[in-house]
Design a protein around this motif. Structure first.
Motif, short mmCIF file in Angstrom:
data_model
loop_
_atom_site.label_atom_id
_atom_site.label_comp_id
_atom_site.label_asym_id
_atom_site.label_seq_id
_atom_site.Cartn_x
_atom_site.Cartn_y
_atom_site.Cartn_z
N GLN A 109 0.82 -1.11 0.03
CA GLN A 109 0.15 -0.14 0.02
C GLN A 109 0.79 1.21 0.06
O GLN A 109 0.37 2.42 -0.72
CB GLN A 109 -0.77 -0.07 1.31
CG GLN A 109 -2.03 -0.98 1.04
CD GLN A 109 -3.12 -0.81 2.13
OE1 GLN A 109 -3.21 0.43 2.82
NE2 GLN A 109 -4.00 -1.72 2.31
N GLN A 110 1.96 1.17 0.68
CA GLN A 110 3.02 2.41 0.68
C GLN A 110 3.75 2.43 -0.51
O GLN A 110 3.81 3.60 -1.20
CB GLN A 110 4.06 2.16 1.77
CG GLN A 110 3.59 2.30 3.18
CD GLN A 110 4.53 1.97 4.13
OE1 GLN A 110 5.62 1.72 4.00
NE2 GLN A 110 4.07 2.23 5.22
N ALA A 111 4.04 1.31 -1.29
CA ALA A 111 4.75 1.45 -2.55
C ALA A 111 3.85 1.67 -3.85
O ALA A 111 4.54 2.27 -4.57
CB ALA A 111 5.63 0.16 -2.67
N VAL A 154 -2.55 -8.23 -2.63
CA VAL A 154 -1.25 -8.33 -2.00
C VAL A 154 -0.36 -8.99 -3.11
O VAL A 154 0.66 -8.37 -3.40
CB VAL A 154 -1.21 -8.83 -0.43
CG1 VAL A 154 0.09 -9.03 -0.36
CG2 VAL A 154 -1.86 -8.00 0.35
N ASP A 155 -0.83 -10.23 -3.44
CA ASP A 155 0.03 -11.11 -4.29
C ASP A 155 0.40 -10.40 -5.48
O ASP A 155 1.38 -10.49 -6.05
CB ASP A 155 -0.43 -12.47 -4.61
CG ASP A 155 -0.95 -13.14 -2.99
OD1 ASP A 155 -0.05 -12.82 -2.23
OD2 ASP A 155 -1.36 -14.15 -3.10
N GLY A 156 -0.88 -9.94 -6.22
CA GLY A 156 -0.66 -9.33 -7.45
C GLY A 156 0.11 -8.16 -7.56
O GLY A 156 0.69 -7.56 -8.35
N SER A 157 -0.07 -7.17 -6.40
CA SER A 157 0.71 -5.98 -6.25
C SER A 157 2.18 -6.17 -6.16
O SER A 157 2.93 -5.27 -6.06
CB SER A 157 0.10 -5.02 -5.22
OG SER A 157 0.06 -5.83 -3.87
N LEU A 158 2.30 -7.65 -5.74
CA LEU A 158 3.98 -7.76 -5.51
C LEU A 158 4.33 -8.09 -6.83
O LEU A 158 5.79 -7.73 -7.17
CB LEU A 158 3.88 -8.70 -4.47
CG LEU A 158 3.77 -8.43 -2.92
CD1 LEU A 158 3.64 -9.52 -2.13
CD2 LEU A 158 4.79 -7.34 -2.56
N ILE A 159 3.90 -8.59 -7.55
CA ILE A 159 4.38 -9.61 -8.70
C ILE A 159 4.42 -8.54 -9.98
O ILE A 159 5.39 -8.33 -10.35
CB ILE A 159 3.42 -10.53 -9.17
CG1 ILE A 159 3.45 -11.82 -8.28
CG2 ILE A 159 3.74 -10.95 -10.62
CD1 ILE A 159 2.33 -12.76 -8.49
N LEU A 160 3.48 -7.71 -10.18
CA LEU A 160 3.49 -6.55 -11.04
C LEU A 160 4.63 -5.74 -11.36
O LEU A 160 5.37 -5.66 -12.15
CB LEU A 160 2.28 -5.93 -11.24
CG LEU A 160 0.79 -6.88 -11.58
CD1 LEU A 160 -0.38 -6.05 -11.75
CD2 LEU A 160 1.17 -7.27 -12.95
N PRO A 161 5.01 -5.09 -10.07
CA PRO A 161 5.77 -4.07 -10.12
C PRO A 161 7.38 -4.91 -10.05
O PRO A 161 8.31 -4.49 -10.64
CB PRO A 161 6.10 -3.21 -8.64
CG PRO A 161 4.51 -3.56 -8.28
CD PRO A 161 4.02 -4.75 -8.91
N THR A 162 7.42 -6.06 -9.68
CA THR A 162 8.65 -6.52 -9.75
C THR A 162 9.04 -7.15 -11.06
O THR A 162 9.93 -7.17 -11.74
CB THR A 162 8.67 -8.05 -8.91
OG1 THR A 162 8.52 -7.47 -7.41
CG2 THR A 162 10.00 -8.82 -9.05
N ALA A 163 7.66 -7.53 -11.93
CA ALA A 163 7.74 -8.12 -13.36
C ALA A 163 8.36 -6.76 -14.27
O ALA A 163 9.19 -7.09 -15.14
CB ALA A 163 6.72 -8.60 -13.73
N SER A 164 7.77 -5.63 -13.98
CA SER A 164 8.01 -4.64 -14.88
C SER A 164 9.51 -4.11 -14.75
O SER A 164 10.21 -3.60 -15.40
CB SER A 164 7.06 -3.50 -14.40
OG SER A 164 7.07 -2.71 -13.22
N ARG A 165 10.02 -4.15 -13.39
CA ARG A 165 11.31 -3.72 -12.92
C ARG A 165 12.36 -4.60 -13.77
O ARG A 165 13.33 -4.37 -14.36
CB ARG A 165 11.52 -3.92 -11.58
CG ARG A 165 13.02 -3.20 -11.03
CD ARG A 165 13.18 -3.23 -9.67
NE ARG A 165 14.47 -2.81 -9.47
CZ ARG A 165 15.37 -3.33 -8.80
NH1 ARG A 165 15.19 -4.67 -8.72
NH2 ARG A 165 16.60 -2.87 -8.58
N SER A 166 11.96 -6.02 -13.74
CA SER A 166 12.90 -6.93 -14.22
C SER A 166 12.92 -6.96 -15.81
O SER A 166 14.01 -6.97 -16.72
CB SER A 166 12.53 -8.32 -13.84
OG SER A 166 11.27 -8.72 -14.39
N LEU A 167 11.86 -6.32 -16.36
CA LEU A 167 11.73 -6.28 -17.79
C LEU A 167 12.59 -5.06 -18.35
O LEU A 167 13.32 -5.06 -19.29
CB LEU A 167 10.39 -5.97 -18.35
CG LEU A 167 9.39 -7.36 -18.25
CD1 LEU A 167 7.98 -6.91 -18.56
CD2 LEU A 167 9.98 -8.29 -19.15
#
Length: 74
Positions: A39-41, A53-66
Motif C-alpha cells: 500500500q505504501q509502495a 497483495v500477491d498481484g501488487s507484489l508481482i506486477l512491479p517486480t515483473a516490470s522492473r525486471s523487464l
C-alpha cells in the motif's frame, strides 16, 4: 511411548495439525506486513479491482525486471 500403529498415526497427525495451524498464523502475519508495504509502495495499484497483495507484489517486480534485466537473489 506409543503402543500400536493407530496411536502412532494419531500422534503424528496431531503434531502435523499443530504445525499447520502455526504456519497459517505465520502466513497471516506476513501477509499483513506485505499488505502495508504494498500500500505504501504502489497505492494506486492496490486500489485496482482484483489486485490484492500477491498481484501488487508481482506486477512491479515483473516490470522492473523487464526494464533492468533479470534480478538475481543471492
Amino acid at each position: 511411548m506409543v503402543k500400536c500403529p493407530f496411536a502412532a498415526a494419531k500422534k503424528a497427525l496431531r503434531y502435523l495439525a499443530r504445525r499447520v495451524l502455526q504456519l497459517e498464523k505465520e502466513i497471516a502475519e506476513l501477509l499483513e506486513d506485505l499488505d502495508q508495504l504494498t500500500q505504501q509502495a504502489c497505492p494506486g495499484l492496490r486500489k485496482t479491482y482484483g489486485i490484492a497483495v500477491d498481484g501488487s507484489l508481482i506486477l512491479p517486480t515483473a516490470s522492473r525486471s523487464l526494464r533492468l534485466g533479470p534480478l538475481y537473489v543471492v
